[in-house]
Design a protein around this motif. Structure first.
Motif, PDB file in Angstrom:
ATOM      1  N   THR A  73       0.832  -1.204   0.000  1.00 36.50           N
ATOM      2  CA  THR A  73       0.000   0.000   0.000  1.00 36.50           C
ATOM      3  C   THR A  73       0.865   1.251   0.000  1.00 36.50           C
ATOM      4  O   THR A  73       0.646   2.181  -0.783  1.00 36.50           O
ATOM      5  N   ARG A  74       1.851   1.275   0.877  1.00 32.95           N
ATOM      6  CA  ARG A  74       2.722   2.443   0.966  1.00 32.95           C
ATOM      7  C   ARG A  74       3.596   2.590  -0.280  1.00 32.95           C
ATOM      8  O   ARG A  74       3.911   3.705  -0.701  1.00 32.95           O
ATOM      9  N   LEU A  75       3.961   1.481  -0.890  1.00 37.20           N
ATOM     10  CA  LEU A  75       4.792   1.535  -2.098  1.00 37.20           C
ATOM     11  C   LEU A  75       4.017   2.143  -3.264  1.00 37.20           C
ATOM     12  O   LEU A  75       4.549   2.999  -4.001  1.00 37.20           O
ATOM     13  N   LEU A  76       2.770   1.733  -3.443  1.00 33.65           N
ATOM     14  CA  LEU A  76       1.958   2.255  -4.544  1.00 33.65           C
ATOM     15  C   LEU A  76       1.573   3.713  -4.308  1.00 33.65           C
ATOM     16  O   LEU A  76       1.633   4.537  -5.231  1.00 33.65           O
ATOM     17  N   LEU A  77       1.189   4.036  -3.081  1.00 39.07           N
ATOM     18  CA  LEU A  77       0.849   5.422  -2.787  1.00 39.07           C
ATOM     19  C   LEU A  77       2.109   6.298  -2.754  1.00 39.07           C
ATOM     20  O   LEU A  77       2.027   7.504  -2.973  1.00 39.07           O
ATOM     21  N   GLY A  78       3.248   5.672  -2.498  1.00 37.14           N
ATOM     22  CA  GLY A  78       4.503   6.419  -2.556  1.00 37.14           C
ATOM     23  C   GLY A  78       4.812   6.900  -3.955  1.00 37.14           C
ATOM     24  O   GLY A  78       5.490   7.928  -4.135  1.00 37.14           O
ATOM     25  N   ALA A  79       4.326   6.176  -4.967  1.00 33.19           N
ATOM     26  CA  ALA A  79       4.511   6.624  -6.344  1.00 33.19           C
ATOM     27  C   ALA A  79       3.797   7.948  -6.587  1.00 33.19           C
ATOM     28  O   ALA A  79       4.267   8.785  -7.372  1.00 33.19           O
ATOM     29  N   GLN A  80       2.644   8.131  -5.929  1.00 29.83           N
ATOM     30  CA  GLN A  80       1.938   9.422  -6.057  1.00 29.83           C
ATOM     31  C   GLN A  80       2.804  10.557  -5.535  1.00 29.83           C
ATOM     32  O   GLN A  80       2.827  11.648  -6.104  1.00 29.83           O
ATOM     33  N   GLN A  81       3.515  10.308  -4.445  1.00 32.47           N
ATOM     34  CA  GLN A  81       4.361  11.336  -3.861  1.00 32.47           C
ATOM     35  C   GLN A  81       5.631  11.545  -4.687  1.00 32.47           C
ATOM     36  O   GLN A  81       5.926  12.669  -5.116  1.00 32.47           O
ATOM     37  N   THR A  82       6.376  10.477  -4.923  1.00 32.88           N
ATOM     38  CA  THR A  82       7.671  10.602  -5.584  1.00 32.88           C
ATOM     39  C   THR A  82       7.532  10.998  -7.041  1.00 32.88           C
ATOM     40  O   THR A  82       8.096  12.007  -7.479  1.00 32.88           O
ATOM     41  N   VAL A  83       6.784  10.209  -7.804  1.00 33.84           N
ATOM     42  CA  VAL A  83       6.640  10.487  -9.235  1.00 33.84           C
ATOM     43  C   VAL A  83       5.710  11.678  -9.457  1.00 33.84           C
ATOM     44  O   VAL A  83       5.969  12.530 -10.324  1.00 33.84           O
ATOM     45  N   GLY A  84       4.640  11.759  -8.689  1.00 35.34           N
ATOM     46  CA  GLY A  84       3.681  12.853  -8.863  1.00 35.34           C
ATOM     47  C   GLY A  84       4.298  14.219  -8.608  1.00 35.34           C
ATOM     48  O   GLY A  84       4.159  15.141  -9.419  1.00 35.34           O
ATOM     49  N   TYR A  85       5.009  14.362  -7.492  1.00 32.30           N
ATOM     50  CA  TYR A  85       5.635  15.645  -7.194  1.00 32.30           C
ATOM     51  C   TYR A  85       6.807  15.938  -8.122  1.00 32.30           C
ATOM     52  O   TYR A  85       7.115  17.102  -8.392  1.00 32.30           O
ATOM     53  N   SER A  86       7.458  14.895  -8.620  1.00 27.34           N
ATOM     54  CA  SER A  86       8.519  15.109  -9.612  1.00 27.34           C
ATOM     55  C   SER A  86       7.944  15.677 -10.894  1.00 27.34           C
ATOM     56  O   SER A  86       8.502  16.614 -11.486  1.00 27.34           O
ATOM     57  N   LEU A  87       6.821  15.128 -11.342  1.00 29.03           N
ATOM     58  CA  LEU A  87       6.149  15.663 -12.527  1.00 29.03           C
ATOM     59  C   LEU A  87       5.672  17.093 -12.300  1.00 29.03           C
ATOM     60  O   LEU A  87       5.776  17.947 -13.190  1.00 29.03           O
ATOM     61  N   MET A  88       5.154  17.362 -11.106  1.00 28.49           N
ATOM     62  CA  MET A  88       4.700  18.711 -10.798  1.00 28.49           C
ATOM     63  C   MET A  88       5.858  19.706 -10.875  1.00 28.49           C
ATOM     64  O   MET A  88       5.739  20.772 -11.491  1.00 28.49           O
ATOM     65  N   ALA A  89       6.987  19.357 -10.256  1.00 27.75           N
ATOM     66  CA  ALA A  89       8.154  20.243 -10.290  1.00 27.75           C
ATOM     67  C   ALA A  89       8.636  20.453 -11.715  1.00 27.75           C
ATOM     68  O   ALA A  89       8.990  21.576 -12.112  1.00 27.75           O
ATOM     69  N   LEU A  90       8.627  19.388 -12.519  1.00 27.85           N
ATOM     70  CA  LEU A  90       9.082  19.489 -13.906  1.00 27.85           C
ATOM     71  C   LEU A  90       8.164  20.395 -14.723  1.00 27.85           C
ATOM     72  O   LEU A  90       8.632  21.260 -15.480  1.00 27.85           O
ATOM     73  N   LEU A  91       6.854  20.221 -14.570  1.00 28.56           N
ATOM     74  CA  LEU A  91       5.907  21.018 -15.348  1.00 28.56           C
ATOM     75  C   LEU A  91       5.964  22.493 -14.973  1.00 28.56           C
ATOM     76  O   LEU A  91       5.881  23.360 -15.848  1.00 28.56           O
ATOM     77  N   VAL A  92       6.107  22.782 -13.687  1.00 24.17           N
ATOM     78  CA  VAL A  92       6.202  24.184 -13.265  1.00 24.17           C
ATOM     79  C   VAL A  92       7.488  24.808 -13.792  1.00 24.17           C
ATOM     80  O   VAL A  92       7.502  25.963 -14.244  1.00 24.17           O
ATOM     81  N   ALA A  93       8.590  24.039 -13.752  1.00 21.34           N
ATOM     82  CA  ALA A  93       9.862  24.541 -14.294  1.00 21.34           C
ATOM     83  C   ALA A  93       9.740  24.822 -15.794  1.00 21.34           C
ATOM     84  O   ALA A  93      10.261  25.830 -16.288  1.00 21.34           O
ATOM     85  N   LEU A  94       9.036  23.964 -16.519  1.00 19.52           N
ATOM     86  CA  LEU A  94       8.807  24.196 -17.946  1.00 19.52           C
ATOM     87  C   LEU A  94       7.933  25.427 -18.168  1.00 19.52           C
ATOM     88  O   LEU A  94       8.191  26.231 -19.077  1.00 19.52           O
ATOM     89  N   PHE A  95       6.904  25.571 -17.352  1.00 21.51           N
ATOM     90  CA  PHE A  95       5.977  26.693 -17.476  1.00 21.51           C
ATOM     91  C   PHE A  95       6.697  28.026 -17.281  1.00 21.51           C
ATOM     92  O   PHE A  95       6.342  29.027 -17.913  1.00 21.51           O
ATOM     93  N   ILE A  96       7.698  28.043 -16.423  1.00 19.80           N
ATOM     94  CA  ILE A  96       8.464  29.266 -16.190  1.00 19.80           C
ATOM     95  C   ILE A  96       9.588  29.418 -17.211  1.00 19.80           C
ATOM     96  O   ILE A  96       9.810  30.504 -17.766  1.00 19.80           O
ATOM     97  N   GLY A  97      10.314  28.341 -17.449  1.00 19.19           N
ATOM     98  CA  GLY A  97      11.531  28.419 -18.259  1.00 19.19           C
ATOM     99  C   GLY A  97      11.288  28.662 -19.739  1.00 19.19           C
ATOM    100  O   GLY A  97      12.031  29.435 -20.372  1.00 19.19           O
ATOM    101  N   ILE A  98      10.259  28.040 -20.324  1.00 19.56           N
ATOM    102  CA  ILE A  98      10.034  28.172 -21.769  1.00 19.56           C
ATOM    103  C   ILE A  98       9.683  29.604 -22.164  1.00 19.56           C
ATOM    104  O   ILE A  98      10.321  30.172 -23.066  1.00 19.56           O
ATOM    105  N   PRO A  99       8.692  30.248 -21.541  1.00 20.02           N
ATOM    106  CA  PRO A  99       8.407  31.648 -21.931  1.00 20.02           C
ATOM    107  C   PRO A  99       9.591  32.578 -21.671  1.00 20.02           C
ATOM    108  O   PRO A  99       9.871  33.471 -22.478  1.00 20.02           O
ATOM    109  N   PHE A 100      10.278  32.377 -20.564  1.00 19.53           N
ATOM    110  CA  PHE A 100      11.405  33.236 -20.234  1.00 19.53           C
ATOM    111  C   PHE A 100      12.509  33.080 -21.273  1.00 19.53           C
ATOM    112  O   PHE A 100      13.116  34.066 -21.721  1.00 19.53           O
ATOM    113  N   GLY A 101      12.783  31.833 -21.690  1.00 20.29           N
ATOM    114  CA  GLY A 101      13.807  31.603 -22.706  1.00 20.29           C
ATOM    115  C   GLY A 101      13.417  32.162 -24.058  1.00 20.29           C
ATOM    116  O   GLY A 101      14.270  32.699 -24.786  1.00 20.29           O
TER     117      GLY A 101
END
Length: 283
Positions: A73-101
């Motif tokens: 249970t913790r392993l599967l829900l851990g994917a929401q935290q690890t992979v989910g927040y990684s995707l969130m950080a990546l998308l926000v970085a893209l949202f800021i970096g692409i227009p600025f560049g």
């Protein structure tokens, strides 16, 4: 057809199949994590000391941890935290970096000079060191960790987009678009943006694995997800005292991190060949 071209064709076919398998596996991981609540029977945060450190069973397919919580249970829900927040950080970085560049590369002038000074400041130190410092200043917590990673990563995408735009604005089609009276926003959106998509997609796919490792590593040392939140790096830290008696408690989240990172790298390698992007991207 020459021998060299035949070998290259075979290599591309192998890479395409690897990419398809990697993509399917990543989709399975994402779906399993998103819809885990449909088939999981255990509370991932509820301690049950009467069932602590149990082995595999029908009730607990991967056993229980030191607090009696179901590992699967913790392993599967851990994917929401690890992979989910990684995707969130990546998308926000893209949202800021692409227009600025885009703006920095196309407009130049004071915007470009200010950006380059900011980028030089961030790139003077390794990403991991800057992320650790920022996380320490902001305080422990997964939200602050994501913010620290965004503050580190957006510069790389802005620099990549800026360098691509600087190359493209010298070409004839941009000059023709200007002569035809297109505004700067339309030129950037319709003519320049399509040329940066491949570069950004390759770098983002390769960067996702790095961000997953970074979130897991910082959670392992206590700067990311806090107990009792299930997160792969935090699970590694919680299981560390029991490595000799029950090593599987560390092996499961460790394998999950390794497998997902390998899958993202396989997909990124294929996209780099598909878009014919230079090897420097993502390194």
């Amino acid at each position: 057809m020459s021998v060299l071209s035949s070998r290259e064709l075979i290599r591309k076919k192998k890479n395409s199949w690897r990419a398809i398998i990697a993509f399917i596996c990543l989709v399975v991981v994402a779906v399993s994590a998103l819809y885990a609540f449909l088939y999981l029977r255990h509370d991932p945060t509820l301690a049950n000391m009467g069932e602590r450190l149990q082995g595999m069973s029908l009730q607990h397919p991967l056993g229980t941890d030191h607090l009696g919580r179901d590992v699967l249970t913790r392993l599967l829900l851990g994917a929401q935290q690890t992979v989910g927040y990684s995707l969130m950080a990546l998308l926000v970085a893209l949202f800021i970096g692409i227009p600025f560049g885009l703006i920095s590369g196309y407009k130049g002038c004071i915007v470009d000079r200010v950006f380059m000074r900011v980028a030089d400041g961030f790139l003077a130190f390794p990403d991991t060191i800057v992320a650790i410092v920022l996380s320490g200043l902001l305080g422990p917590g997964i939200g602050n960790l994501v913010l620290a990673i965004v503050m580190v990563k957006w510069v790389s995408y802005a620099r990549l987009v800026r360098s691509t735009v600087l190359t493209e604005v010298e070409k004839d089609y941009v000059a023709i678009a200007r002569i035809n009276g297109l505004s700067s926003s339309k030129i950037m959106r319709k003519h320049l943006f399509p040329h940066i998509v491949g570069h950004v997609l390759v770098m983002a796919t390769l960067d996702l694995g790095k961000i997953i490792l970074l979130i897991s590593a910082l959670s392992y040392i206590g700067l990311g997800a806090q107990p009792p939140t299930p997160e792969w790096g935090a699970m590694l830290n919680d299981s560390r005292p029991y490595f000799q008696s029950m090593p599987q408690l560390m092996i499961y989240p460790g394998l999950a991190i390794v497998i997902v990172v390998l899958l993202t790298n396989m997909l990124g390698d294929y996209l780099r060949d598909y878009f014919d992007v230079k090897k420097e991207v993502g390194q």
